[in-house]
Design an enzyme around this catalytic site. Sequence first.
Site: not given
Length: 263
Positions: A67, A136, A138, A143
Amino acid sequence: MRVIVESGPNEVAQTAAQFVARLVRRRPTCVLGLATGSTPLGLYAELVRLHRDEGLDFSRVVTFNLDEYVGLGPNDPQSYRYFMNENLFHHINIDPRNTHVPDGRALDFESHCEQYERLIQEEGGIDLQVLGIGSDGHIAFNEPGSSLGSRTRLKTLTSETVQDNARFFARLEDVPRLAITMGVGTILESRQCLVLACGQSKAQAIRATVEGPVTAQVTASALQFHRSAIAVLDESAASLLERREYYREVEESQRRLEQGPHA
Ligand code: F6R
């Protein structure tokens, strides 16, 4: 999913580096998928050491990063391209033309993302994908709620991720809200996935990833569908796993098998 629990972050880095180094030695033209963030820093330091002290050869290795932040160029110290140059690429004998990080300043994001996917295919696909995990759950910047079939695309970061990543920026307002990220589907096509996690702040996400139901709300849980996914964790990140004892027994049996029938 194979689960390896190590005593601390240094041991996680050593074990992860052994997986990467074994592949690079066996297949000098291999394609590595790489991650940024705090977690893989120890792995990269160990790969740099293996190159320096043991001549680990990256001259024909190809890499693809997961990313990049939208809006940041390669010379921006917060960009993931800069991070990779500083922490790995500038310290090993990799050909810069073989290192790929999405372009956060692409003019046409849709075609850039398609081209990134095409390039991965043209290089024969990713042999080993290194992954960190968000608090979280990811992987890359997929997400909660991301499609488990998603491909490389733009993604809006959650406020939790923006908050987590704010430590690298002077002000919270400076953290980009958008990123280009490989999709969950892209990641699942890698031949092997190596997910690394250290610290108590990752324990809940690791529990959901390894022992929870597969759900788009915890995109790392999609790794349960992968035929060769390995989690390398430190004690704190593994602390909420219910079947820790079993994972330890599996690794023990594996070690005995590798030593041969009469060991
Ligand atoms: C980074 C990436 C992210 C991080 C994750 C954990 O390229 O894809 O998914 O791996 O946010 O970040 P750290 O390691 O900083 O806790």
